[in-house]
Design a protein around this motif. Sequence first.
Motif, PDB file in Angstrom:
ATOM      1  N   ASN A 175       0.808  -1.220   0.000  1.00 20.53           N
ATOM      2  CA  ASN A 175       0.000   0.000   0.000  1.00 20.53           C
ATOM      3  C   ASN A 175       0.842   1.271   0.000  1.00 20.53           C
ATOM      4  OD1 ASN A 175      -2.320  -1.546   0.014  1.00 20.53           O
ATOM      5  ND2 ASN A 175      -2.640  -1.343   2.223  1.00 20.53           N
ATOM      6  N   ASN A 176       2.091   1.160   0.475  1.00 21.75           N
ATOM      7  CA  ASN A 176       2.962   2.324   0.561  1.00 21.75           C
ATOM      8  C   ASN A 176       4.104   2.282  -0.445  1.00 21.75           C
ATOM      9  OD1 ASN A 176       1.977   4.012   2.980  1.00 21.75           O
ATOM     10  ND2 ASN A 176       1.848   1.891   3.662  1.00 21.75           N
ATOM     11  N   ASN A 177       3.969   1.406  -1.441  1.00 20.41           N
ATOM     12  CA  ASN A 177       4.925   1.299  -2.542  1.00 20.41           C
ATOM     13  C   ASN A 177       6.367   1.094  -2.062  1.00 20.41           C
ATOM     14  OD1 ASN A 177       5.298   1.055  -5.285  1.00 20.41           O
ATOM     15  ND2 ASN A 177       5.774   3.234  -5.559  1.00 20.41           N
ATOM     16  N   LEU A 178       6.529   0.244  -1.058  1.00 17.98           N
ATOM     17  CA  LEU A 178       7.858  -0.079  -0.548  1.00 17.98           C
ATOM     18  C   LEU A 178       8.353  -1.322  -1.285  1.00 17.98           C
ATOM     19  CD1 LEU A 178       7.069   0.444   3.241  1.00 17.98           C
ATOM     20  CD2 LEU A 178       8.223   2.044   1.702  1.00 17.98           C
ATOM     21  N   LYS A 179       8.997  -1.100  -2.405  1.00 19.84           N
ATOM     22  CA  LYS A 179       9.361  -2.190  -3.326  1.00 19.84           C
ATOM     23  C   LYS A 179      10.279  -3.237  -2.698  1.00 19.84           C
ATOM     24  CE  LYS A 179       8.551   0.247  -7.588  1.00 19.84           C
ATOM     25  NZ  LYS A 179       8.280   1.588  -7.602  1.00 19.84           N
ATOM     26  N   LYS A 180      11.127  -2.813  -1.771  1.00 26.19           N
ATOM     27  CA  LYS A 180      12.054  -3.749  -1.116  1.00 26.19           C
ATOM     28  C   LYS A 180      11.297  -4.840  -0.369  1.00 26.19           C
ATOM     29  CE  LYS A 180      15.773  -3.977   2.267  1.00 26.19           C
ATOM     30  NZ  LYS A 180      16.569  -3.261   3.250  1.00 26.19           N
ATOM     31  N   TYR A 181      10.061  -4.555   0.015  1.00 27.99           N
ATOM     32  CA  TYR A 181       9.282  -5.482   0.831  1.00 27.99           C
ATOM     33  C   TYR A 181       8.056  -6.020   0.100  1.00 27.99           C
ATOM     34  CZ  TYR A 181      12.197  -3.136   4.232  1.00 27.99           C
ATOM     35  OH  TYR A 181      13.271  -2.608   4.892  1.00 27.99           O
ATOM     36  N   LYS A 182       8.115  -6.066  -1.218  1.00 23.18           N
ATOM     37  CA  LYS A 182       6.952  -6.564  -1.957  1.00 23.18           C
ATOM     38  C   LYS A 182       6.853  -8.085  -1.904  1.00 23.18           C
ATOM     39  CE  LYS A 182       8.737  -6.981  -6.637  1.00 23.18           C
ATOM     40  NZ  LYS A 182       8.473  -6.737  -8.022  1.00 23.18           N
ATOM     41  N   ASN A 183       7.965  -8.748  -1.593  1.00 20.23           N
ATOM     42  CA  ASN A 183       7.982 -10.204  -1.424  1.00 20.23           C
ATOM     43  C   ASN A 183       8.516 -10.542  -0.042  1.00 20.23           C
ATOM     44  OD1 ASN A 183       7.152 -10.844  -4.122  1.00 20.23           O
ATOM     45  ND2 ASN A 183       9.215 -10.289  -4.799  1.00 20.23           N
ATOM     46  N   ILE A 184       8.160 -11.722   0.434  1.00 22.02           N
ATOM     47  CA  ILE A 184       8.660 -12.172   1.733  1.00 22.02           C
ATOM     48  C   ILE A 184      10.169 -12.331   1.628  1.00 22.02           C
ATOM     49  CG2 ILE A 184       8.636 -14.080   3.386  1.00 22.02           C
ATOM     50  CD1 ILE A 184       5.688 -14.499   2.596  1.00 22.02           C
ATOM     51  N   ASN A 185      10.863 -11.770   2.623  1.00 22.17           N
ATOM     52  CA  ASN A 185      12.314 -11.892   2.681  1.00 22.17           C
ATOM     53  C   ASN A 185      12.750 -11.933   4.142  1.00 22.17           C
ATOM     54  OD1 ASN A 185      12.435  -9.182   3.644  1.00 22.17           O
ATOM     55  ND2 ASN A 185      12.357  -8.425   1.546  1.00 22.17           N
ATOM     56  N   SER A 186      14.040 -12.111   4.352  1.00 22.98           N
ATOM     57  CA  SER A 186      14.575 -12.231   5.722  1.00 22.98           C
ATOM     58  C   SER A 186      14.261 -11.004   6.562  1.00 22.98           C
ATOM     59  CB  SER A 186      16.090 -12.441   5.684  1.00 22.98           C
ATOM     60  OG  SER A 186      16.386 -13.703   5.168  1.00 22.98           O
ATOM     61  N   CYS A 187      14.336  -9.839   5.963  1.00 26.61           N
ATOM     62  CA  CYS A 187      14.069  -8.609   6.701  1.00 26.61           C
ATOM     63  C   CYS A 187      12.623  -8.580   7.210  1.00 26.61           C
ATOM     64  CB  CYS A 187      14.358  -7.401   5.809  1.00 26.61           C
ATOM     65  SG  CYS A 187      14.255  -5.838   6.690  1.00 26.61           S
ATOM     66  N   LEU A 188      11.675  -8.943   6.365  1.00 30.31           N
ATOM     67  CA  LEU A 188      10.271  -8.979   6.792  1.00 30.31           C
ATOM     68  C   LEU A 188      10.047 -10.026   7.884  1.00 30.31           C
ATOM     69  CD1 LEU A 188       8.204  -8.529   3.512  1.00 30.31           C
ATOM     70  CD2 LEU A 188       8.111  -7.094   5.547  1.00 30.31           C
ATOM     71  N   ILE A 189      10.736 -11.149   7.784  1.00 24.97           N
ATOM     72  CA  ILE A 189      10.616 -12.196   8.802  1.00 24.97           C
ATOM     73  C   ILE A 189      11.119 -11.654  10.145  1.00 24.97           C
ATOM     74  CG2 ILE A 189      11.444 -14.485   9.515  1.00 24.97           C
ATOM     75  CD1 ILE A 189       9.827 -15.035   7.133  1.00 24.97           C
ATOM     76  N   ILE A 190      12.251 -10.961  10.126  1.00 30.13           N
ATOM     77  CA  ILE A 190      12.811 -10.396  11.362  1.00 30.13           C
ATOM     78  C   ILE A 190      11.900  -9.298  11.902  1.00 30.13           C
ATOM     79  CG2 ILE A 190      14.739  -9.060  12.315  1.00 30.13           C
ATOM     80  CD1 ILE A 190      16.554 -10.666  10.322  1.00 30.13           C
ATOM     81  N   MET A 191      11.383  -8.438  11.027  1.00 29.66           N
ATOM     82  CA  MET A 191      10.464  -7.383  11.481  1.00 29.66           C
ATOM     83  C   MET A 191       9.224  -7.988  12.131  1.00 29.66           C
ATOM     84  SD  MET A 191      10.598  -4.197   8.803  1.00 29.66           S
ATOM     85  CE  MET A 191      10.174  -5.074   7.319  1.00 29.66           C
ATOM     86  N   THR A 192       8.739  -9.080  11.576  1.00 30.88           N
ATOM     87  CA  THR A 192       7.572  -9.761  12.151  1.00 30.88           C
ATOM     88  C   THR A 192       7.905 -10.293  13.533  1.00 30.88           C
ATOM     89  OG1 THR A 192       6.767 -10.366   9.955  1.00 30.88           O
ATOM     90  CG2 THR A 192       5.911 -11.629  11.806  1.00 30.88           C
ATOM     91  N   ALA A 193       9.059 -10.921  13.651  1.00 32.61           N
ATOM     92  CA  ALA A 193       9.489 -11.459  14.955  1.00 32.61           C
ATOM     93  C   ALA A 193       9.638 -10.335  15.985  1.00 32.61           C
ATOM     94  CB  ALA A 193      10.803 -12.226  14.801  1.00 32.61           C
ATOM     95  N   ILE A 194      10.158  -9.205  15.564  1.00 32.51           N
ATOM     96  CA  ILE A 194      10.294  -8.055  16.477  1.00 32.51           C
ATOM     97  C   ILE A 194       8.915  -7.557  16.884  1.00 32.51           C
ATOM     98  CG2 ILE A 194      11.038  -5.646  16.643  1.00 32.51           C
ATOM     99  CD1 ILE A 194      13.430  -6.451  14.814  1.00 32.51           C
ATOM    100  N   GLU A 195       8.013  -7.426  15.924  1.00 31.68           N
ATOM    101  CA  GLU A 195       6.663  -6.940  16.198  1.00 31.68           C
ATOM    102  C   GLU A 195       5.946  -7.823  17.226  1.00 31.68           C
ATOM    103  OE1 GLU A 195       3.142  -4.768  16.122  1.00 31.68           O
ATOM    104  OE2 GLU A 195       5.100  -4.202  15.338  1.00 31.68           O
ATOM    105  N   LEU A 196       6.185  -9.130  17.160  1.00 28.62           N
ATOM    106  CA  LEU A 196       5.537 -10.085  18.068  1.00 28.62           C
ATOM    107  C   LEU A 196       6.314 -10.293  19.356  1.00 28.62           C
ATOM    108  CD1 LEU A 196       4.306 -12.714  15.464  1.00 28.62           C
ATOM    109  CD2 LEU A 196       2.933 -11.007  16.674  1.00 28.62           C
ATOM    110  N   GLY A 197       7.443  -9.616  19.505  1.00 28.73           N
ATOM    111  CA  GLY A 197       8.247  -9.770  20.720  1.00 28.73           C
ATOM    112  C   GLY A 197       9.036 -11.070  20.768  1.00 28.73           C
ATOM    113  N   LEU A 198       9.237 -11.680  19.614  1.00 28.99           N
ATOM    114  CA  LEU A 198       9.979 -12.939  19.542  1.00 28.99           C
ATOM    115  C   LEU A 198      11.461 -12.708  19.246  1.00 28.99           C
ATOM    116  CD1 LEU A 198       7.371 -14.974  17.461  1.00 28.99           C
ATOM    117  CD2 LEU A 198       7.702 -14.993  19.947  1.00 28.99           C
ATOM    118  N   GLU A 199      11.804 -11.453  18.979  1.00 27.37           N
ATOM    119  CA  GLU A 199      13.190 -11.054  18.647  1.00 27.37           C
ATOM    120  C   GLU A 199      13.378  -9.642  19.170  1.00 27.37           C
ATOM    121  OE1 GLU A 199      16.796 -10.945  17.578  1.00 27.37           O
ATOM    122  OE2 GLU A 199      15.877 -12.569  16.445  1.00 27.37           O
ATOM    123  N   ASN A 200      14.556  -9.381  19.679  1.00 26.21           N
ATOM    124  CA  ASN A 200      14.875  -8.021  20.127  1.00 26.21           C
ATOM    125  C   ASN A 200      15.396  -7.215  18.950  1.00 26.21           C
ATOM    126  OD1 ASN A 200      14.216  -8.653  22.776  1.00 26.21           O
ATOM    127  ND2 ASN A 200      16.288  -9.379  23.209  1.00 26.21           N
ATOM    128  N   GLY A 201      14.915  -5.982  18.818  1.00 29.91           N
ATOM    129  CA  GLY A 201      15.303  -5.122  17.711  1.00 29.91           C
ATOM    130  C   GLY A 201      16.573  -4.511  17.907  1.00 29.91           C
TER     131      GLY A 201
END
Length: 152
Positions: free
Chosen positions: A126-152
Amino acid sequence: LHKSLVTHTFIIIDEAQLLDIKMIEFIRTLSDSRTHSFLLSMHTNDAMEILKMEHFKSRNIDVIDLKPISKQEMIQYLNQKLLNTNANHLFTKKEFDKIFKYTKGNFRYIKKFVKTLFELLEFASNNNLKKYKNINSCLIIMTAIELGLENG
């Protein structure tokens, strides 16, 4: 009342460790009436504390301890869910491995993880962030941080 006129009600309560003492007493009273049976779902540590209470000493109790699912079961579950949306090609083996590492096979965390991951993908789209248009390691880590499963 004639026994055939009495109906039996089965009640399931999730997160039963959150019940206060008055509700536990109410459950005990209904259980004593023999017209109600209960399945109380709760975390193992909390369950052991609650089962020590006087209210449960004379009760018929069975404890079922659910174990985490295996990585293969997680992959099968997610592939089946994604197959229904024609998106079962989104994850690589490496990404499945990372999701399993963060969730440790906890089914509830797996579902939350994937939900949050797709919310991040939608935000990126929705925000035209092309780097994150597909699932990648960065999105996986951001998800883990969001859920408190990883420290940022």
